[in-house]
Motif scaffolding. Structure first.
Motif, PDB file in Angstrom:
ATOM      1  N   GLU A 183       0.833  -1.204   0.000  1.00 44.24           N
ATOM      2  CA  GLU A 183       0.000   0.000   0.000  1.00 44.24           C
ATOM      3  C   GLU A 183       0.869   1.256   0.000  1.00 44.24           C
ATOM      4  N   VAL A 184       1.923   1.232   0.820  1.00 43.89           N
ATOM      5  CA  VAL A 184       2.852   2.371   0.876  1.00 43.89           C
ATOM      6  C   VAL A 184       3.558   2.555  -0.460  1.00 43.89           C
ATOM      7  N   MET A 185       4.009   1.446  -1.039  1.00 39.31           N
ATOM      8  CA  MET A 185       4.719   1.537  -2.317  1.00 39.31           C
ATOM      9  C   MET A 185       3.804   2.043  -3.437  1.00 39.31           C
ATOM     10  N   ASN A 186       2.535   1.696  -3.386  1.00 38.07           N
ATOM     11  CA  ASN A 186       1.607   2.186  -4.412  1.00 38.07           C
ATOM     12  C   ASN A 186       1.499   3.703  -4.385  1.00 38.07           C
ATOM     13  N   ILE A 187       1.694   4.285  -3.219  1.00 37.94           N
ATOM     14  CA  ILE A 187       1.629   5.742  -3.088  1.00 37.94           C
ATOM     15  C   ILE A 187       2.945   6.389  -3.513  1.00 37.94           C
ATOM     16  N   PHE A 188       4.052   5.839  -2.995  1.00 33.78           N
ATOM     17  CA  PHE A 188       5.332   6.523  -3.166  1.00 33.78           C
ATOM     18  C   PHE A 188       6.118   6.087  -4.405  1.00 33.78           C
ATOM     19  N   ALA A 189       5.871   4.902  -4.909  1.00 38.80           N
ATOM     20  CA  ALA A 189       6.721   4.381  -5.990  1.00 38.80           C
ATOM     21  C   ALA A 189       6.013   4.370  -7.337  1.00 38.80           C
ATOM     22  N   SER A 190       5.049   5.242  -7.508  1.00 39.45           N
ATOM     23  CA  SER A 190       4.262   5.235  -8.755  1.00 39.45           C
ATOM     24  C   SER A 190       4.899   6.071  -9.865  1.00 39.45           C
ATOM     25  N   ILE A 202      13.374  -2.482  -8.318  1.00 40.85           N
ATOM     26  CA  ILE A 202      13.722  -2.321  -6.901  1.00 40.85           C
ATOM     27  C   ILE A 202      12.983  -3.352  -6.048  1.00 40.85           C
ATOM     28  N   GLN A 203      11.688  -3.556  -6.324  1.00 39.63           N
ATOM     29  CA  GLN A 203      10.915  -4.501  -5.525  1.00 39.63           C
ATOM     30  C   GLN A 203      11.367  -5.944  -5.766  1.00 39.63           C
ATOM     31  N   LYS A 204      11.862  -6.210  -6.937  1.00 46.40           N
ATOM     32  CA  LYS A 204      12.437  -7.530  -7.208  1.00 46.40           C
ATOM     33  C   LYS A 204      13.653  -7.748  -6.311  1.00 46.40           C
ATOM     34  N   MET A 205      14.454  -6.682  -6.165  1.00 53.01           N
ATOM     35  CA  MET A 205      15.632  -6.767  -5.286  1.00 53.01           C
ATOM     36  C   MET A 205      15.205  -6.958  -3.824  1.00 53.01           C
ATOM     37  N   VAL A 206      14.136  -6.276  -3.435  1.00 51.08           N
ATOM     38  CA  VAL A 206      13.646  -6.421  -2.060  1.00 51.08           C
ATOM     39  C   VAL A 206      13.245  -7.864  -1.801  1.00 51.08           C
ATOM     40  N   ARG A 207      12.650  -8.516  -2.780  1.00 48.73           N
ATOM     41  CA  ARG A 207      12.210  -9.909  -2.612  1.00 48.73           C
ATOM     42  C   ARG A 207      13.369 -10.892  -2.686  1.00 48.73           C
ATOM     43  N   LYS A 208      14.318 -10.671  -3.593  1.00 51.76           N
ATOM     44  CA  LYS A 208      15.285 -11.712  -3.927  1.00 51.76           C
ATOM     45  C   LYS A 208      16.716 -11.456  -3.477  1.00 51.76           C
ATOM     46  N   ALA A 209      17.084 -10.214  -3.261  1.00 51.70           N
ATOM     47  CA  ALA A 209      18.494  -9.913  -2.978  1.00 51.70           C
ATOM     48  C   ALA A 209      18.927 -10.481  -1.637  1.00 51.70           C
ATOM     49  N   GLU A 210      20.151 -10.978  -1.594  1.00 54.07           N
ATOM     50  CA  GLU A 210      20.734 -11.523  -0.376  1.00 54.07           C
ATOM     51  C   GLU A 210      21.948 -10.687   0.025  1.00 54.07           C
ATOM     52  N   ASP A 211      22.419 -10.929   1.231  1.00 59.09           N
ATOM     53  CA  ASP A 211      23.665 -10.319   1.725  1.00 59.09           C
ATOM     54  C   ASP A 211      23.600  -8.793   1.707  1.00 59.09           C
ATOM     55  N   VAL A 212      22.562  -8.263   2.329  1.00 61.02           N
ATOM     56  CA  VAL A 212      22.455  -6.806   2.463  1.00 61.02           C
ATOM     57  C   VAL A 212      22.278  -6.408   3.929  1.00 61.02           C
ATOM     58  N   ASP A 213      22.555  -7.326   4.834  1.00 64.36           N
ATOM     59  CA  ASP A 213      22.453  -7.010   6.263  1.00 64.36           C
ATOM     60  C   ASP A 213      23.662  -6.197   6.707  1.00 64.36           C
ATOM     61  N   PHE A 214      23.477  -5.457   7.822  1.00 64.67           N
ATOM     62  CA  PHE A 214      24.537  -4.587   8.321  1.00 64.67           C
ATOM     63  C   PHE A 214      24.736  -4.795   9.815  1.00 64.67           C
ATOM     64  N   PHE A 215      25.993  -4.745  10.212  1.00 68.50           N
ATOM     65  CA  PHE A 215      26.363  -4.965  11.605  1.00 68.50           C
ATOM     66  C   PHE A 215      25.798  -3.886  12.512  1.00 68.50           C
ATOM     67  N   ASP A 216      25.796  -2.626  12.067  1.00 71.48           N
ATOM     68  CA  ASP A 216      25.289  -1.551  12.940  1.00 71.48           C
ATOM     69  C   ASP A 216      23.791  -1.703  13.169  1.00 71.48           C
ATOM     70  N   LYS A 217      23.066  -2.240  12.171  1.00 78.50           N
ATOM     71  CA  LYS A 217      21.642  -2.514  12.375  1.00 78.50           C
ATOM     72  C   LYS A 217      21.451  -3.639  13.380  1.00 78.50           C
ATOM     73  N   LEU A 218      22.307  -4.653  13.285  1.00 83.57           N
ATOM     74  CA  LEU A 218      22.257  -5.745  14.255  1.00 83.57           C
ATOM     75  C   LEU A 218      22.498  -5.204  15.657  1.00 83.57           C
ATOM     76  N   LEU A 219      23.497  -4.330  15.783  1.00 82.80           N
ATOM     77  CA  LEU A 219      23.811  -3.755  17.090  1.00 82.80           C
ATOM     78  C   LEU A 219      22.670  -2.866  17.583  1.00 82.80           C
ATOM     79  N   ARG A 220      22.070  -2.117  16.677  1.00 80.85           N
ATOM     80  CA  ARG A 220      20.944  -1.269  17.075  1.00 80.85           C
ATOM     81  C   ARG A 220      19.778  -2.124  17.583  1.00 80.85           C
ATOM     82  N   ASP A 221      19.479  -3.200  16.856  1.00 76.15           N
ATOM     83  CA  ASP A 221      18.408  -4.093  17.291  1.00 76.15           C
ATOM     84  C   ASP A 221      18.744  -4.698  18.653  1.00 76.15           C
TER      85      ASP A 221
END
Length: 797
Positions: free
Chosen positions: A456-463, A472-491
């Motif tokens: 729903e959000v993407m329909n508004i902003f990515a039109s 981009i949405q294909k990458m969101v579904r399929k891309a691997e190895d995009v995790d980050f250590f600082d995000k892990l630490l923040r979580d």
């Protein structure tokens, strides 16, 4: 009153106009790229090239041979272990450290020096992670604990700064009102302190002598805290509903005056229900401002004040916006965002009075809005709920009636393209890291919102460009190895702070509840066959027991016995009584004129002051016998275990007597640290140990667990005693419930008299760390003991 004269006003207008002009030029460039969509083909090529490293075409066989399944990131140590097992850890750390060097340190990733430094840092982090993963039982990362932080401080020679900032963070946490988010404030403060320390480490280099390195890191910790205070006590406070409109206006005027004159104005006659909080904030910000200002060099001081003012003014302009106003222009929405997002990072180098670095300033200015737009996208619905105006909330509300509005999501991707090619010179590594981060942000958003809400959000902003969005949405579904250590630490930090708060509340609730239960168990009944006047010892014993005692020892026994060993609460009631009777007896003896000659105890006159010394002595003996009687009443446990407990108890009582005798004999003598540790264990640690070991004996636990409990008790007891010694010098008599400086009056050797105040604090934290490390060997839930340890070193009575 508090008016800024015209000269200062002119300077401030000039500062902000210059920043505004530069930001407006940047926005105009971005606006043109959005309208003409010139970024689309270039970004499409970038993503397609990036895809080759992140979207893998798996064979059918790979699904049967995947080995270990990827664990969730909430399981910190298993996740790191999985990355190492699959060979992904090096790349994971490389992109994470590269991103921090680009975002926080303003570095260009194509610089040979930066590449070498990143490799070095990655190697160090990997070594640490693998070592800690092999020794940790699954608790939070070691460096998030106070013990882990203090061990780092010892290694760097900055123990005094570590102790200072621990005390400061504790006081901030205590004073944060409910209208502000205490966990978020703590996290921001810690993040900023870390950021300033990282900047200083990078400024120094490896050739810096150890003494100079320690001095500058000490300074960085204090600077980081001083600068970090502006977030909870200026930004968050002015964003909250705590202050009235008039109070906000007055408070903002004071801040502006300080930044333009270099002098923090007096608080004056502030009134209202927030006055005590404002007094605390004013005092803390005063100290922070003076500390930062005092470290500025002549050539950096004007830059510091200019950037600070521009940062505050851009925030203030943004803060004044009203989401109900439908007439803001694109420039009004974005120019202040560009200014504040850049200046918030530029100001860090001013805070640490670093030399001018035009490359850093250039990259940081253009980079800021990228990070701000990413954060605003993640916080969009929270901001909408708060009625805050951000590019996303405004577009979300008015995009149907305002076709002229720039789509912030399209601008975000435009900024990414601009950064890759115009700021970082089409560097391949930069493209890799920035796109990793962008896709990671969308993946996390989709996971948080759920598929339906995300779509729903993407329909508004990515039109704006369906083909690019589809990629981009294909990458969101399929891309691997995009995790980050600082995000892990923040979580992990968020989990840690949330759990820590809940555990602390549980600890306080348990202490109150169990203390009340124990208090109800302690009174000794009068002998029915004896008239009250003929039983003075029972009256005297109950007088001593009725004081406002902490009851730490029986509380410890109850928690370990009932919660951890599963013992019946009523069955161990005699043990609880015996511990408090023994402890109270020892206090009666300590207070006697022949020993410490104390006049008050637990907020009341000591027993010998109310009765006489002979009665006090007999009461102490009476309570010891009652304690033995109670232990002999443990008739719901194995008889051999009870006998072992009584034998152990007698040995501990002997040690306590030896400790008091050593204390008396040492008056007027200068003890060594080793002698003081032994005396302290006998006087304090032995009783702590008994509180833990006695229920373990009844539960018949393994010897190695009892050994770990003894080790914890030894170091916790010494830490407790050192805190007592510090409170005797620095404490408040009314809060303590007894006179201060008794040790000095009695000419007693203490950790303060032997080591000095600073040395005693360091020794206390050393034993805190040793006790915390001992807890790792205890195969139980040790949350209560961990918070007890925190209480022992942070208490004010």
């Amino acid at each position: 009153m508090n008016r800024i004269n015209e000269g200062f006003s002119d300077i401030s207008d000039t500062w902000y106009r210059m920043a505004e002009q530069k930001a407006a030029q940047y926005f105009a460039s971005l606006y043109g790229q959005v309208k003409e969509k010139t970024y689309v083909p270039v970004l499409t090529q970038d993503i397609e090239a990036w895809t080759r490293n992140h979207v893998r075409h798996r064979s059918w066989w790979s699904y049967f041979s995947q080995g270990k399944q990827k664990p969730g990131t909430r399981d910190y140590h298993r996740y790191i272990g999985w990355l190492n097992y699959t060979g992904k850890l090096d790349d994971y750390l490389d992109r994470s450290v590269s991103y921090i060097y680009m975002r926080d340190l303003g570095k260009a990733l194509d610089s040979p020096g930066t590449k070498a430094r990143i490799r070095q840092v990655v190697t160090g982090i990997k070594t640490h992670l693998l070592h800690s993963a092999g020794t940790n039982r699954g608790d939070q990362p070691e460096f998030m604990s106070l013990a882990g932080f203090y061990r780092w401080a010892q290694k760097e020679g900055v123990e005094a700064a570590a102790i200072w900032v621990i005390d400061k963070l504790k006081n901030v946490s205590v004073h944060i009102p409910k209208e502000l988010n205490a966990e978020q404030a703590q996290r921001k403060l810690i993040k900023i302190i870390l950021g300033v320390v990282l900047h200083v480490i990078e400024e120094m280099g490896e050739e810096t002598p150890p003494a100079e390195r320690s001095r500058r890191l000490d300074e960085a910790i204090r600077l980081g805290f001083s600068y970090g205070l502006t977030y909870p006590f200026i930004d968050d406070l002015l964003d909250s509903q705590l202050l009235t409109a008039g109070e906000k206006e007055r408070y903002s005027r004071m801040i502006r005056t300080a930044l333009l004159t270099g002098i923090v104005p007096e608080l004056g006659g502030w009134t209202g229900e927030n006055v005590e909080f404002i007094k605390y904030v004013h005092a803390e910000l005063w100290d922070a401002f003076e500390y930062i200002k005092g470290l500025q060099r002549p050539e950096t001081v004007s830059t510091f004040f200019e950037q600070s003012y521009v940062f505050f003014q851009s925030q203030d302009i943004d803060r004044e916006k009203d989401l109900s106003c439908a007439n803001y222009t694109n420039e009004e929405l974005y120019v202040p965002v560009i200014i504040k997002s850049a200046s918030s990072r530029l100001i860090v180098r001013s805070v640490i009075h670093a030399s001018v670095d035009e490359g850093f300033d250039h990259r940081t200015f253009y980079y800021g809005i990228y990070n701000q737009l990413a954060d605003d996208f993640a916080d969009m619905f929270d901001d909408m709920g708060d009625g805050s105006v951000t590019p996303y909330t405004y577009f979300l509300k008015y995009h149907n009636q305002r076709p002229d509005l720039i789509n912030p999501y399209e601008l975000y991707w435009t900024v990414i393209s601009h950064l890759i090619h115009n700021v970082y010179r089409s560097d391949t590594k930069t493209r890799e890291v920035i796109l990793d981060r962008a896709i990671n942000g969308l993946k996390r958003c989709k996971e948080r919102l759920g598929d339906d809400k995300y779509n729903e959000v993407m329909n508004i902003f990515a039109s704006g460009d369906p083909e690019l969005n589809s990629l981009i949405q294909k990458m969101v579904r399929k891309a691997e190895d995009v995790d980050f250590f600082d995000k892990l630490l923040r979580d992990q930090m968020n989990i840690f702070l949330k759990n820590d708060r809940q555990e602390k509340e549980d600890f306080q609730t348990t202490v109150r509840t169990v203390r009340d239960q124990i208090n109800s168990l302690l009174p000794i009944p009068q002998n029915n066959g004896t008239q009250p006047m003929e039983d003075p010892l029972t009256d005297a014993a109950n007088y001593s027991l009725e004081g406002d005692g902490k009851r730490l020892r029986p509380i410890l026994t109850w928690v370990m016995g009932v919660n951890e060993y599963g013992l019946n609460a009523s069955a161990i009631a005699p043990l609880l009584r015996s511990l408090e009777y023994m402890h109270t007896a020892s206090l009666i003896f300590d207070d006697l004129p022949s020993q410490d000659n104390a006049s008050t105890r637990r907020g009341r006159p000591t027993l010998h002051e109310v009765y006489d010394s002979a009665t006090a002595e007999l009461t102490g003996l009476f309570l010891i016998q009652r304690a033995i009687k109670e232990q002999a009443s443990l008739d719901r446990f194995d008889a051999r275990a009870v006998l072992a407990l009584m034998q152990y108890s007698a040995g501990k009582a002997e040690e306590i007597c030896k400790g008091q005798a050593m204390d008396l004999q040492s008056k007027g003598k200068a003890l060594t640290l080793a002698e003081l540790n032994l005396l302290c264990f006998y006087k304090t640690g032995a009783a702590f140990e008994a509180s833990l070991v006695m229920p373990a004996i009844l539960a018949q636990v393994e010897d190695h667990e009892i050994a770990a409990l003894k080790k914890f008790a030894y170091h916790a007891g010494i830490a407790f005693q050192i805190k007592d010694d510090l409170l005797d010098v620095e404490g408040d008599r009314l809060v303590l419930g007894k006179p201060t400086r008794q040790d000095l009056d009695n000419n007693s050797s203490t950790f303060v008299s032997v080591l000095g105040l600073g040395g005693a604090r360091k020794e206390m934290w050393e034993h805190y760390c040793l006790a915390a490390e001992a807890l790792r060997e205890v195969p139980r839930n040790t949350a209560f003991l961990k918070h007890l340890l925190d209480y022992l070193v942070n208490r004010d009575r």
